[in-house]
Scaffold this active site. Sequence first.
Site, mmCIF file in Angstrom:
data_model
loop_
_atom_site.group_PDB
_atom_site.id
_atom_site.type_symbol
_atom_site.label_atom_id
_atom_site.label_comp_id
_atom_site.label_asym_id
_atom_site.label_seq_id
_atom_site.Cartn_x
_atom_site.Cartn_y
_atom_site.Cartn_z
ATOM 1 N N ASN A 1 39.873 -39.198 35.375
ATOM 2 C CA ASN A 1 39.088 -37.979 35.575
ATOM 3 C C ASN A 1 39.965 -36.739 35.454
ATOM 4 O OD1 ASN A 1 36.397 -37.045 36.135
ATOM 5 N ND2 ASN A 1 37.166 -36.324 38.111
ATOM 6 N N GLU B 1 35.071 -31.573 39.270
ATOM 7 C CA GLU B 1 35.909 -30.724 40.125
ATOM 8 C C GLU B 1 36.539 -29.562 39.380
ATOM 9 O OE1 GLU B 1 38.439 -34.475 39.360
ATOM 10 O OE2 GLU B 1 36.359 -33.943 39.594
ATOM 11 N N ASP C 1 18.626 4.592 30.692
ATOM 12 C CA ASP C 1 18.168 5.974 30.737
ATOM 13 C C ASP C 1 18.242 6.567 29.328
ATOM 14 O OD1 ASP C 1 20.870 6.225 30.410
ATOM 15 O OD2 ASP C 1 21.196 7.629 32.044
#
Length: 898
Positions: free
Chosen positions: A734, A331, A373
């Site tokens: 967690n 998460e 370029d």
Amino acid sequence: MTLFTRLFESFLRKRHTAGHFRRQAMPLANSTARTVPVPDHLARQLLAAATEALPAALARLATRETGLSGDEAHAVLAQTGPNEVEHEKPLAWYQHLWLCYKNPFNLLLTVLAIVSYLTEDVKATIVIGSMVILSTLLRFVQEGRSNRAAERLKAMVGNTATVLRDGAQAELPIRALVQGDIIVLSAGDMIPADCRLLTAKDLFVSQSAMTGESLPVEKMAELADGNGNGKNPMDLTNLLFMGTNVISGAATALVLATGNRTYFGAIATRVTATERTPTAFEAGVNSVSWLLIRFALVMAPLVFLINGWTKGDWMEAFLFALSVAVGLTPEMLPMIVTSTLAKGAVKLAKKKVVVKRLDAIQNFGAMDVLCTDKTGTLTQDKIVLERHTDVFGQPSDEVLRFAYLNSHYQTGLKNLLDRAVLDHVQLQTEMQLARDYVKVDEIPFDFVRRRMSVVVSERNDHHELICKGAVEEMLAACSHMRLDGVDVPLDTHLLDRVLATTHGLNAEGLRVVAVGVKEVPPHKTVYGVADETALTLIGYVAFLDPPKESTAPALRALKEHGVTVKVLTGDNHLVTAKICREVGLAVRGVLQGPELDDMDDAQVAQAAESHTVFAKLSPLHKERLVRALRGNGHIVGFMGDGINDAPALRAADIGISVDSAVDIAKEAADIILLEKSLMVLEEGVLEGRRTFSNMLKYIRMTASSNFGNVFSVLVASAFLPFLPMLPLHLLVQNLLYDVSQIAIPFDNVDAELIQQPLSWNPRDIGRFMVFFGPLSSIFDISTFILMWHVFGANTPAQQTLFQSGWFVVGLLTQTLIVHLIRTPKLPFIDSIASVPLLVATTAIMAVGVFLPMGPLASYFKLQALPLAYFPWLLAILVAYTVLTTLMKRVYLRKFGWQ
């Protein structure tokens, strides 16, 4: 005021306008660079306007040479709208917020938060919701700052135009112009609309923003011939185009079209109407997200079924499976990714790189092909005198002295080439101009002769006519040539050798101007075109837009870092190839725009891979090449600043422009450089790789750690009579683990990891997860056995002790893995994490031990562990470190380390 704003505004105050250059002494060939094919009806309208008699043109637009009245202009404005080219409309705040939120992980986490809320798991709801809100707001705020800075840029460069209204000149905002207006132009002015010249005096216009051609082109008010079918409108000398600018001279012009009806508008409409192709970053994040989501969708139901079947409590099994799903889902990924990108954006801002889209930072690091370029990027965008030679190309100081006299004494407006000659200021002293030379007369330049002359008296004893101009016109006026100090007749054989010499100089990319002289009677004081005959050709001065000093080392650095550079330009192929050779860019083939027109997509894809230089390109050619390179699997960056670069900027994985670029190029770009230098770009590439490397660390750590946890849960669920860990324990563990990784954006990155481009590889992440995940399961199962047999936590009554023991081991091994797999080197010895990461992980490990041992243990449904547990804990951690380090070496030998 933010750092972004300060950097932007300090540079933006230096308004980018053309310099006030003076008149060309000889014409420069009209640009042969290719431009974007406009719609057929627009091309026909422009060609018709160029060939239409002036009275008819004025009548068609209901105007007159003295301009419109205020009321007439107001009526036209109400009908056609303001003179504004279509831009990408800024997103409303809520649209931007939605885009910042919308990604697979945020959507999944939102679903999990809703389910947690419905099951009255308030703590899980708060934790998950906080992750989503923080990641979304961080991205919203950071991108909002950059976009507001870009908007300030537009506001600060609002221009005005001099317009004839009610018969008098007035300064009006460009947006107030309408078709039928008569405008007055002078050196330095931007051309505000598509126009037809009414009068022009020594007018030279830079069309480089449209064509890429570095030198200005001549414009005249004469009616174009009627054979315009098939002509490129840009080649018509009596038309001016919005977005170009006046280099020298003065003019009045009739406005033919404004806003989206202009040539510029045709390109802008195409760019803004095209949906941006998903970049490599977006595709990579989505692929990794879905990999982890699919894994969660398989494992969570398995956990639910096994626990429901073995424990008999299906509601508890559902809540546990939900916690496992949350634990499997990284998460913090959106927040870690966003904060890592934001931190990278701040560091890049300090290096003169402003990031408009945060995703572009990763693409910066992943880029393996840079298309750029030529003018102003490889070169200085400044004309210098490269050589002064005799008729056969040998160095000649005499030619330089005569060219200097010509440029010094002409009274017309001096062009870029004259200024390059006059940069040799030492000649004024060496030749003692003030004492030995007096100007007698001059024959001004005109577009028919394409040359100009001055007559000087040297020491008052003879007059010297000195003429310089385009090679063909000079040869037409020459009867002799000077060879080894002797004037000899210019016969056919010598003429062929002269042409071969000038062609050779042209082949080297040089702009060649011939110089001729003639001694004339000292008594004459007035000279005319008739005197430009029987000249003696003495040699040539040759000019070049030289490369920047920083270009060669920057190209070497990019090559060393695995970035292939390809040059895509609208300029001449000979000039481009020479510049590439001078800066050390190996030219592996040169391809021109017209050749691309004859190729199918497969041939273009092959040519894009095998060639280095692409010249005389239109905007659509550039876009096609960029898409072909992306189709070949490359992560492509495109660097450009002109109107003709906008489609390619839009098509690239990362569009790079500069603060002095035209608005449409800045809008299409993802990153804006405050200094047009490849060296700045190289620093940005390395910072992008550091940013990406830190993101990859988090994904690898989380994926492997979560995989190991779920595997352990499956084993424990099958054999234990109680849950191995409560849903609350899984969520807290967690959360703590994720907090320990908040400092990853600030971590050090090994130099070896940023030597080559980095890219998303879901297969590699999946392999890494399967390879390292089960290692933690070995020690989890060892912990199960330890708690079951050694500490007697083998009944439902003792489950809190069991869960506390695994909670500590699980959190500490998860946190330790941050250091073990953040680098391929030996952790803590060969590669040390940054101080913030060391502090964060140490603090979380301390919290992990404190929770079961401290006063909050009962709140989290944990209990104090016996002191005998901690020697076992230390042994497990040491064994885990040793085994992971050994397996890391096996992984490195077999798969490498991106």
